[in-house]
Write a protein that holds these residues in place. Structure first.
Motif, PDB file in Angstrom:
ATOM      1  N   ASN A 148       0.956  -1.165   0.022  1.00  0.00           N
ATOM      2  CA  ASN A 148       0.138   0.016   0.080  1.00  0.00           C
ATOM      3  C   ASN A 148       0.842   0.981  -0.110  1.00  0.00           C
ATOM      4  O   ASN A 148       0.613   2.396  -0.641  1.00  0.00           O
ATOM      5  CB  ASN A 148      -0.999   0.140   1.160  1.00  0.00           C
ATOM      6  N   LEU A 149       1.976   1.017   0.769  1.00  0.00           N
ATOM      7  CA  LEU A 149       3.004   2.377   0.778  1.00  0.00           C
ATOM      8  C   LEU A 149       3.286   2.633  -0.583  1.00  0.00           C
ATOM      9  O   LEU A 149       3.595   3.785  -1.048  1.00  0.00           O
ATOM     10  CB  LEU A 149       3.839   2.219   1.901  1.00  0.00           C
ATOM     11  N   GLU A 150       4.021   1.451  -1.403  1.00  0.00           N
ATOM     12  CA  GLU A 150       4.534   1.522  -2.827  1.00  0.00           C
ATOM     13  C   GLU A 150       3.290   2.249  -3.577  1.00  0.00           C
ATOM     14  O   GLU A 150       3.852   3.156  -4.362  1.00  0.00           O
ATOM     15  CB  GLU A 150       5.117   0.154  -3.140  1.00  0.00           C
ATOM     16  N   GLU A 151       2.287   1.636  -3.522  1.00  0.00           N
ATOM     17  CA  GLU A 151       1.271   2.348  -4.287  1.00  0.00           C
ATOM     18  C   GLU A 151       0.891   3.826  -4.098  1.00  0.00           C
ATOM     19  O   GLU A 151       0.732   4.670  -5.110  1.00  0.00           O
ATOM     20  CB  GLU A 151      -0.225   1.604  -3.970  1.00  0.00           C
ATOM     21  N   ALA A 152       0.893   4.034  -2.607  1.00  0.00           N
ATOM     22  CA  ALA A 152       0.588   5.596  -2.300  1.00  0.00           C
ATOM     23  C   ALA A 152       1.923   6.327  -3.054  1.00  0.00           C
ATOM     24  O   ALA A 152       1.616   7.414  -3.607  1.00  0.00           O
ATOM     25  CB  ALA A 152       0.598   5.812  -0.817  1.00  0.00           C
ATOM     26  N   LEU A 153       3.129   6.040  -2.823  1.00  0.00           N
ATOM     27  CA  LEU A 153       4.281   6.820  -3.521  1.00  0.00           C
ATOM     28  C   LEU A 153       4.253   7.029  -4.997  1.00  0.00           C
ATOM     29  O   LEU A 153       4.520   7.943  -5.480  1.00  0.00           O
ATOM     30  CB  LEU A 153       5.507   6.110  -2.955  1.00  0.00           C
ATOM     31  N   LEU A 154       3.681   5.741  -5.675  1.00  0.00           N
ATOM     32  CA  LEU A 154       3.783   5.819  -7.219  1.00  0.00           C
ATOM     33  C   LEU A 154       2.792   6.604  -7.604  1.00  0.00           C
ATOM     34  O   LEU A 154       2.807   7.383  -8.674  1.00  0.00           O
ATOM     35  CB  LEU A 154       3.695   4.439  -7.675  1.00  0.00           C
ATOM     36  N   LEU A 155       1.362   6.593  -6.757  1.00  0.00           N
ATOM     37  CA  LEU A 155       0.265   7.495  -7.176  1.00  0.00           C
ATOM     38  C   LEU A 155       0.676   9.012  -6.836  1.00  0.00           C
ATOM     39  O   LEU A 155       0.377   9.820  -7.824  1.00  0.00           O
ATOM     40  CB  LEU A 155      -0.649   7.060  -6.285  1.00  0.00           C
ATOM     41  N   GLN A 156       1.397   9.222  -6.006  1.00  0.00           N
ATOM     42  CA  GLN A 156       1.806  10.757  -5.530  1.00  0.00           C
ATOM     43  C   GLN A 156       2.674  11.306  -6.794  1.00  0.00           C
ATOM     44  O   GLN A 156       2.628  12.247  -7.134  1.00  0.00           O
ATOM     45  CB  GLN A 156       2.463  10.545  -4.341  1.00  0.00           C
ATOM     46  N   ALA A 157       3.564  10.372  -7.033  1.00  0.00           N
ATOM     47  CA  ALA A 157       4.607  10.694  -8.188  1.00  0.00           C
ATOM     48  C   ALA A 157       3.711  10.682  -9.389  1.00  0.00           C
ATOM     49  O   ALA A 157       4.169  11.973 -10.377  1.00  0.00           O
ATOM     50  CB  ALA A 157       5.762   9.547  -8.347  1.00  0.00           C
ATOM     51  N   GLU A 158       2.833  10.113  -9.660  1.00  0.00           N
ATOM     52  CA  GLU A 158       2.152  10.125 -11.049  1.00  0.00           C
ATOM     53  C   GLU A 158       1.451  11.556 -10.853  1.00  0.00           C
ATOM     54  O   GLU A 158       1.154  12.171 -11.899  1.00  0.00           O
ATOM     55  CB  GLU A 158       1.089   9.003 -11.015  1.00  0.00           C
ATOM     56  N   MET A 159       0.697  11.985  -9.889  1.00  0.00           N
ATOM     57  CA  MET A 159      -0.126  13.065  -9.744  1.00  0.00           C
ATOM     58  C   MET A 159       0.841  14.395 -10.049  1.00  0.00           C
ATOM     59  O   MET A 159       0.230  15.249 -10.547  1.00  0.00           O
ATOM     60  CB  MET A 159      -0.708  13.309  -8.172  1.00  0.00           C
ATOM     61  N   MET A 160       2.123  14.236  -9.555  1.00  0.00           N
ATOM     62  CA  MET A 160       3.001  15.331  -9.514  1.00  0.00           C
ATOM     63  C   MET A 160       3.672  15.508 -10.944  1.00  0.00           C
ATOM     64  O   MET A 160       4.316  16.231 -11.322  1.00  0.00           O
ATOM     65  CB  MET A 160       4.028  15.202  -8.503  1.00  0.00           C
ATOM     66  N   ASP A 161       3.490  14.393 -12.058  1.00  0.00           N
ATOM     67  CA  ASP A 161       3.915  14.352 -12.900  1.00  0.00           C
ATOM     68  C   ASP A 161       5.752  14.412 -12.828  1.00  0.00           C
ATOM     69  O   ASP A 161       6.080  15.488 -13.681  1.00  0.00           O
ATOM     70  CB  ASP A 161       3.307  15.298 -13.971  1.00  0.00           C
ATOM     71  N   LEU A 162       6.255  13.515 -12.050  1.00  0.00           N
ATOM     72  CA  LEU A 162       7.888  13.887 -12.006  1.00  0.00           C
ATOM     73  C   LEU A 162       8.498  13.452 -13.278  1.00  0.00           C
ATOM     74  O   LEU A 162       8.329  12.120 -13.487  1.00  0.00           O
ATOM     75  CB  LEU A 162       8.085  12.775 -10.486  1.00  0.00           C
ATOM     76  N   LYS A 163       9.267  14.641 -13.623  1.00  0.00           N
ATOM     77  CA  LYS A 163      10.154  13.848 -14.639  1.00  0.00           C
ATOM     78  C   LYS A 163      11.418  14.770 -14.826  1.00  0.00           C
ATOM     79  O   LYS A 163      11.330  15.856 -14.129  1.00  0.00           O
ATOM     80  CB  LYS A 163       9.462  14.226 -16.127  1.00  0.00           C
ATOM     81  N   ALA A 164      12.487  14.171 -15.282  1.00  0.00           N
ATOM     82  CA  ALA A 164      13.633  14.914 -15.255  1.00  0.00           C
ATOM     83  C   ALA A 164      14.528  14.493 -16.669  1.00  0.00           C
ATOM     84  O   ALA A 164      14.526  13.496 -17.182  1.00  0.00           O
ATOM     85  CB  ALA A 164      14.533  14.291 -13.986  1.00  0.00           C
ATOM     86  N   ARG A 165      15.201  15.535 -17.017  1.00  0.00           N
ATOM     87  CA  ARG A 165      15.859  15.335 -18.377  1.00  0.00           C
ATOM     88  C   ARG A 165      17.016  14.612 -17.882  1.00  0.00           C
ATOM     89  O   ARG A 165      17.622  14.542 -16.942  1.00  0.00           O
ATOM     90  CB  ARG A 165      16.428  16.675 -18.856  1.00  0.00           C
ATOM     91  N   ILE A 166      17.499  13.620 -19.117  1.00  0.00           N
ATOM     92  CA  ILE A 166      18.495  12.704 -18.688  1.00  0.00           C
ATOM     93  C   ILE A 166      19.843  13.480 -19.740  1.00  0.00           C
ATOM     94  O   ILE A 166      20.901  13.055 -19.270  1.00  0.00           O
ATOM     95  CB  ILE A 166      18.171  11.433 -19.421  1.00  0.00           C
ATOM     96  N   ASP A 167      19.555  14.077 -20.490  1.00  0.00           N
ATOM     97  CA  ASP A 167      20.610  14.705 -21.660  1.00  0.00           C
ATOM     98  C   ASP A 167      21.402  15.733 -20.845  1.00  0.00           C
ATOM     99  O   ASP A 167      20.603  16.537 -20.104  1.00  0.00           O
ATOM    100  CB  ASP A 167      20.124  14.903 -23.069  1.00  0.00           C
ATOM    101  N   GLY A 168      22.555  16.117 -21.308  1.00  0.00           N
ATOM    102  CA  GLY A 168      23.107  17.315 -20.937  1.00  0.00           C
ATOM    103  C   GLY A 168      23.743  17.297 -19.607  1.00  0.00           C
ATOM    104  O   GLY A 168      23.830  15.819 -18.999  1.00  0.00           O
TER     105      GLY A 168
END
Length: 514
Positions: A148-168
């Protein structure tokens, strides 16, 4: 994040299937640890384990600043505690969303509902009460509620639309820094954006270097580090501060130039701060302020973040009587140069979470009367230093009533005029405490102070005595006082030295009270 001993490391152990908590000194975390946990679903989550003890506030602030989500761990049997509130403040200050994990739900005294009400009363808007903060009930020991904790963290990350650039070029953040005997300065860092690769020139705080090797948290060599990946890099010329940013530059010349400029600015700021600290103290010296005793201290610890935390914690023990002056800080074991410096300035050496020095070095310190204080648990260290401060403190002089005597009779000794006035002796019975010849005598009549003076003579029967205890009778002469009356009360006053007290609160915070 959360209060000390609420099960943060145990929860992380349950997720990672390891046992870090059992190996930690005193069973409490005293470092900032970074781990990657691969969840059953295949998703990877990087966890930062922060210490919960009151002394590690700066580490918690750094932890909150570098993360995307804060997991607030609260023990179901203990509820909301001071460091729980502080963790909430750090998360709010860094504008990071919170997911609450109520741990120890398997214990007999567990009451998750009480914890939820406490959190809601502290302004945390829980999902059950119409807010957006998710609450998960878990047990690290029984390994329940982890999915349930894993689900909650992944749901929170999805809601926040967490993304980071890999290049550069990479942007990274120093979590911890330590000194290794064979490999030199080692920096634990988390990449926030871009890719960090071997051979790049970097500037970290005011230090610079060329990345010689990158290791992941399992100790495996890797050529590159991508976002959200905690790695250990080596190749820097010096040890940076925990919390510094890692900046990638295109050449060695640029790295040197940037490092020199930052070093100069750092030194200017340090001198300006020192100057500002000295100005108020010079103004105070014009007034009558009790003299403060200086206690020089050298601090050595295993990693840079811990050095800062221990130094900050020691500074909270400063008082109006003892000024704790940290003359030198360093990472790594105690060396001969530390002993030489301690001998030169009369300092004691505080070692935290480091190896015991070699016998020859310990003997050299003993011969030079240098106190070595080595500890692996923060509150034991603070207690030892607190007791040392109390020992060094000059204390404040206070006047207290040692005893009380009642005048039962008055005797007069006639003297010739050439020898001065007749002597009046007060025949007394000691009714409380004791009366001492060295004390100051205060004469009370009808409850009001009439006179205060020194004791000229104290006799029991015909013998001169130093003290007369309760229940005994005595003859007493007070210098320059001849007007005794039956029923007068004579108080014996004595000067006592009151030492400061070492006070430890429930939250683990400590202070010296004068």
């Amino acid at each position: 994040m959360g209060h000390v001993d609420h099960g943060k490391t145990s929860l992380l152990d349950a997720l990672r299937q390891t046992s870090v908590a059992a190996r930690e000194a005193g069973g409490i975390t005293q470092h900032l640890g970074a781990f990657v946990v691969v969840m059953p679903s295949g998703a990877s989550i990087t966890f930062l384990d922060t210490p919960g003890h009151a002394a590690f506030s700066a580490m918690r602030a750094r932890g909150a600043a570098v993360t995307d989500i804060v997991v607030l761990v609260v023990a179901a049997d203990d509820g909301v505690m001071p460091q729980t509130l502080e963790a909430m403040s750090h998360a709010k200050a860094a504008n990071v969303p919170i997911v609450v994990a109520i741990n120890k739900c398997d214990k007999p005294g567990a009451n998750p509902e009480r914890v939820k009400l406490q959190l809601a009363s502290e302004g945390l808007l829980l999902e059950e009460m119409g807010g957006d903060v998710q609450v998960i009930e878990v047990s690290a020991l029984q390994k329940t509620g982890l999915d349930n904790l894993e689900e909650a963290l992944l749901l929170q990350a999805e809601m926040m639309d967490l993304k980071a650039r890999i290049d550069g070029p990479a942007q990274a953040y120093v979590v911890e820094a330590r000194l290794d005997k064979g490999r030199g300065p080692l920096i634990t860092t988390i990449v926030k954006a871009g890719t960090l690769t071997c051979g790049q020139h970097v500037v970290v705080g005011s230090e610079w270097g060329r990345i010689r090797a990158i290791k992941d948290m399992a100790g495996r060599l890797t050529q590159r580090a991508t976002p959200a990946m905690p790695v250990e890099i080596e190749g820097l010329r010096g040890l940076p501060m925990a919390g510094d940013d890692v900046i990638v530059v295109h050449s060695e010349e640029r790295a040197r130039m940037l490092s020199a400029g930052r070093t100069r600015k750092f030194e200017e700021n340090r001198l300006r701060r020192k100057l500002n600290e000295d100005i108020p103290s010079s103004l105070e010296s014009s007034e009558e302020v009790p003299q403060r005793v200086e206690m020089p201290v050298i601090v050595k610890a295993d990693v840079q973040g811990t050095v800062q935390a221990v130094t900050d914690a020691l500074r909270t023990l400063n008082s109006s009587q003892v000024l704790l002056n940290v003359v030198h800080v360093g990472v790594g074991p105690i060396s001969q140069s530390d002993v030489d410096l301690a001998q030169a300035c009369g300092a004691c050496i505080v070692g935290f979470n480091i190896k015991s020095p070699p016998t020859a070095l310990s003997q050299a310190a003993t011969r030079a009367s240098i106190k070595l204080i080595l500890h692996r648990v923060i509150y034991h260290l603070l207690e030892d230093i607190g007791n040392l401060i109390i020992e060094k403190a000059p204390g404040t002089f206070e006047t207290q009533i040692a005893g009380q005597a009642e005048v039962l009779n008055i005797f007069e000794v006639k003297r010739s005029k050439s020898k001065g006035p007749d002597i009046k002796i007060a025949g007394c019975r000691v009714v409380e405490g004791f009366v001492a010849r060295t004390g100051t005598m205060r004469l009370l009549r009808s409850g009001e102070v009439v006179f205060e003076g020194n004791c000229a003579s104290l006799k029991r029967e015909t013998q001169d005595v130093d003290t007369v205890k309760k229940g005994n009778e005595c003859g007493l002469i007070i210098s320059d006082w001849y007007d005794f009356q039956i029923g007068d009360v004579i108080q014996c006053l004595e000067q006592v030295v009151r030492k400061p007290k070492f006070i430890k609160s429930e939250s683990g915070a400590v202070r010296i009270e004068c």
